[in-house]
Write a protein that holds these residues in place. Structure first.
Motif, PDB file in Angstrom:
ATOM      1  N   GLY A 105       0.813  -1.220   0.000  1.00 54.83           N
ATOM      2  CA  GLY A 105       0.000   0.000   0.000  1.00 54.83           C
ATOM      3  C   GLY A 105       0.840   1.260   0.000  1.00 54.83           C
ATOM      4  N   GLU A 106       1.949   1.227   0.757  1.00 55.92           N
ATOM      5  CA  GLU A 106       2.853   2.380   0.793  1.00 55.92           C
ATOM      6  C   GLU A 106       3.420   2.686  -0.594  1.00 55.92           C
ATOM      7  N   LEU A 107       3.912   1.655  -1.274  1.00 55.78           N
ATOM      8  CA  LEU A 107       4.491   1.850  -2.603  1.00 55.78           C
ATOM      9  C   LEU A 107       3.448   2.362  -3.598  1.00 55.78           C
ATOM     10  N   MET A 108       2.240   1.862  -3.491  1.00 56.93           N
ATOM     11  CA  MET A 108       1.183   2.303  -4.404  1.00 56.93           C
ATOM     12  C   MET A 108       0.842   3.771  -4.177  1.00 56.93           C
ATOM     13  N   LEU A 109       0.777   4.189  -2.918  1.00 58.39           N
ATOM     14  CA  LEU A 109       0.476   5.588  -2.614  1.00 58.39           C
ATOM     15  C   LEU A 109       1.616   6.501  -3.058  1.00 58.39           C
ATOM     16  N   ILE A 110       2.855   6.071  -2.843  1.00 58.40           N
ATOM     17  CA  ILE A 110       4.013   6.871  -3.236  1.00 58.40           C
ATOM     18  C   ILE A 110       4.004   7.131  -4.738  1.00 58.40           C
ATOM     19  N   ASN A 111       3.544   6.150  -5.499  1.00 58.09           N
ATOM     20  CA  ASN A 111       3.556   6.272  -6.958  1.00 58.09           C
ATOM     21  C   ASN A 111       2.249   6.792  -7.537  1.00 58.09           C
ATOM     22  N   GLY A 112       1.333   7.245  -6.670  1.00 59.16           N
ATOM     23  CA  GLY A 112       0.150   7.958  -7.147  1.00 59.16           C
ATOM     24  C   GLY A 112      -1.084   7.128  -7.411  1.00 59.16           C
ATOM     25  N   ALA A 113      -1.186   5.930  -6.854  1.00 57.86           N
ATOM     26  CA  ALA A 113      -2.377   5.101  -7.071  1.00 57.86           C
ATOM     27  C   ALA A 113      -3.582   5.696  -6.355  1.00 57.86           C
ATOM     28  N   GLU A 114      -4.785   5.461  -6.901  1.00 54.95           N
ATOM     29  CA  GLU A 114      -6.001   5.927  -6.269  1.00 54.95           C
ATOM     30  C   GLU A 114      -6.210   5.209  -4.942  1.00 54.95           C
ATOM     31  N   THR A 115      -6.916   5.870  -4.026  1.00 56.49           N
ATOM     32  CA  THR A 115      -7.124   5.305  -2.699  1.00 56.49           C
ATOM     33  C   THR A 115      -7.890   3.992  -2.754  1.00 56.49           C
ATOM     34  N   TYR A 116      -8.939   3.935  -3.570  1.00 55.61           N
ATOM     35  CA  TYR A 116      -9.742   2.713  -3.640  1.00 55.61           C
ATOM     36  C   TYR A 116      -8.903   1.544  -4.144  1.00 55.61           C
ATOM     37  N   ARG A 117      -7.971   1.817  -5.066  1.00 57.54           N
ATOM     38  CA  ARG A 117      -7.113   0.759  -5.598  1.00 57.54           C
ATOM     39  C   ARG A 117      -6.156   0.251  -4.519  1.00 57.54           C
ATOM     40  N   VAL A 118      -5.614   1.159  -3.723  1.00 58.69           N
ATOM     41  CA  VAL A 118      -4.701   0.779  -2.642  1.00 58.69           C
ATOM     42  C   VAL A 118      -5.432  -0.093  -1.620  1.00 58.69           C
ATOM     43  N   GLU A 119      -6.588   0.375  -1.165  1.00 59.32           N
ATOM     44  CA  GLU A 119      -7.331  -0.366  -0.150  1.00 59.32           C
ATOM     45  C   GLU A 119      -7.770  -1.732  -0.669  1.00 59.32           C
ATOM     46  N   ASP A 120      -8.212  -1.792  -1.904  1.00 58.62           N
ATOM     47  CA  ASP A 120      -8.644  -3.070  -2.484  1.00 58.62           C
ATOM     48  C   ASP A 120      -7.483  -4.057  -2.570  1.00 58.62           C
ATOM     49  N   SER A 121      -6.311  -3.586  -3.008  1.00 59.36           N
ATOM     50  CA  SER A 121      -5.146  -4.467  -3.132  1.00 59.36           C
ATOM     51  C   SER A 121      -4.706  -4.995  -1.769  1.00 59.36           C
ATOM     52  N   VAL A 122      -4.685  -4.123  -0.778  1.00 63.95           N
ATOM     53  CA  VAL A 122      -4.269  -4.535   0.565  1.00 63.95           C
ATOM     54  C   VAL A 122      -5.228  -5.583   1.134  1.00 63.95           C
ATOM     55  N   ILE A 123      -6.511  -5.354   0.989  1.00 58.85           N
ATOM     56  CA  ILE A 123      -7.503  -6.296   1.525  1.00 58.85           C
ATOM     57  C   ILE A 123      -7.419  -7.638   0.810  1.00 58.85           C
ATOM     58  N   ARG A 124      -7.225  -7.613  -0.506  1.00 58.41           N
ATOM     59  CA  ARG A 124      -7.120  -8.868  -1.255  1.00 58.41           C
ATOM     60  C   ARG A 124      -5.890  -9.672  -0.822  1.00 58.41           C
ATOM     61  N   VAL A 125      -4.779  -8.983  -0.610  1.00 57.80           N
ATOM     62  CA  VAL A 125      -3.569  -9.669  -0.158  1.00 57.80           C
ATOM     63  C   VAL A 125      -3.804 -10.347   1.189  1.00 57.80           C
TER      64      VAL A 125
END
Length: 262
Positions: A21-41
């Motif tokens: 999630g940290e790497l995704m936010l650093i590189n500009g990913a949308e919030t919903y995409r970050v949260e979805d990826s973290v929960i799926r993992v």
């Protein structure tokens, strides 16, 4: 696959998800995409009660079962790197599908992705200059001299922006200085007689500085219901746009007062 009493394993999974999630936010990913990826993992390893709260400046992961596990990471530097976002998305999908992947191996792979270099700077600068000059042609600067100067000045402006960011780390301030540089060089080129007006040169050269992607991502977060992230991204983009307008407007206003003309 997992033992509920094995907290060390659970900690490793949460740390991996947090790092993703940290790497995704650093590189500009949308919030919903970050949260979805973290929960799926987390769900892929049997942890179905994970809550995630992400903003452009922080990400928090905790367990609804109240076992005391909670992780937080602040995000101090942000940018837009769509290539890394794509690589991180692929990583999360592969990790979710490969149930037997060791956490340590996955974490090592994620660190490699985080350190993946961007495109060569020279290539980026050339692409930036040509794109800016092409946009200047679209708005009326359709001559060779204007194309050449817009290419050069836009590249120098991006270099100026990056140099200032290393010192101040304030995007709005860096955009202000870079826009002042663009306007000053545009006025100088006009005063030297190379161009009849600096308008198209300035319009083309400021294009790399405009926060269009950030603004769209902010709107996308608002639509998805992530109000804090959406407002923060949109406000940040708006502040950058205002800084660019102030920098260009200040120089052009002074130039007009001292006898310049469009």
């Amino acid at each position: 696959m997992y033992n509920d009493s094995n907290q060390e394993y659970k900690k490793d999974v949460l740390r991996l998800a947090l790092f993703l999630g940290e790497l995704m936010l650093i590189n500009g990913a949308e919030t919903y995409r970050v949260e979805d990826s973290v929960i799926r993992v987390c769900k892929s390893r049997g942890f179905n009660y994970i809550s995630v709260f992400a903003t452009p400046t922080a990400i928090i992961i905790s367990d609804d079962r109240f076992d005391g596990l909670s992780f937080m990471k602040t995000i101090r530097n942000r940018g837009i790197n769509l290539n890394k976002i794509s690589l991180l998305n692929n990583f999360s999908r592969e990790f979710v599908n490969a149930k037997d992947t060791p956490i340590k191996d996955a974490l090592a792979e994620l660190k490699v992705l985080g350190e993946t270099p961007e495109h060569p700077p020279k290539l980026v600068y050339i692409a930036t200059g040509l794109a800016s000059a092409s946009f200047a042609c679209v708005v009326g600067g359709n001559n060779l001299i204007n194309f050449i100067f817009t290419t050069i000045i836009s590249i120098l402006a991006v270099i100026c922006y990056k140099k200032i960011m290393k010192v101040s780390n304030i995007p709005a301030f860096s955009s202000l200085i870079a826009s002042v540089f663009i306007a000053l060089t545009g006025v100088l080129v006009t005063e030297l007689g190379f161009l009849a007006t600096p308008k198209t040169l300035i319009v083309g050269s400021i294009m790399p500085l405009l926060p269009g992607v950030s603004f769209i991502k902010g709107i996308r977060d608002l639509i998805a219901g992530d109000l804090i992230s959406g407002v923060a991204r949109a406000f940040d983009a708006g502040l950058t746009a205002i800084s660019i307008a102030c920098g260009v407007g200040l120089v052009l206003d002074l130039w007009l007062k001292f006898g310049g003309a469009f």
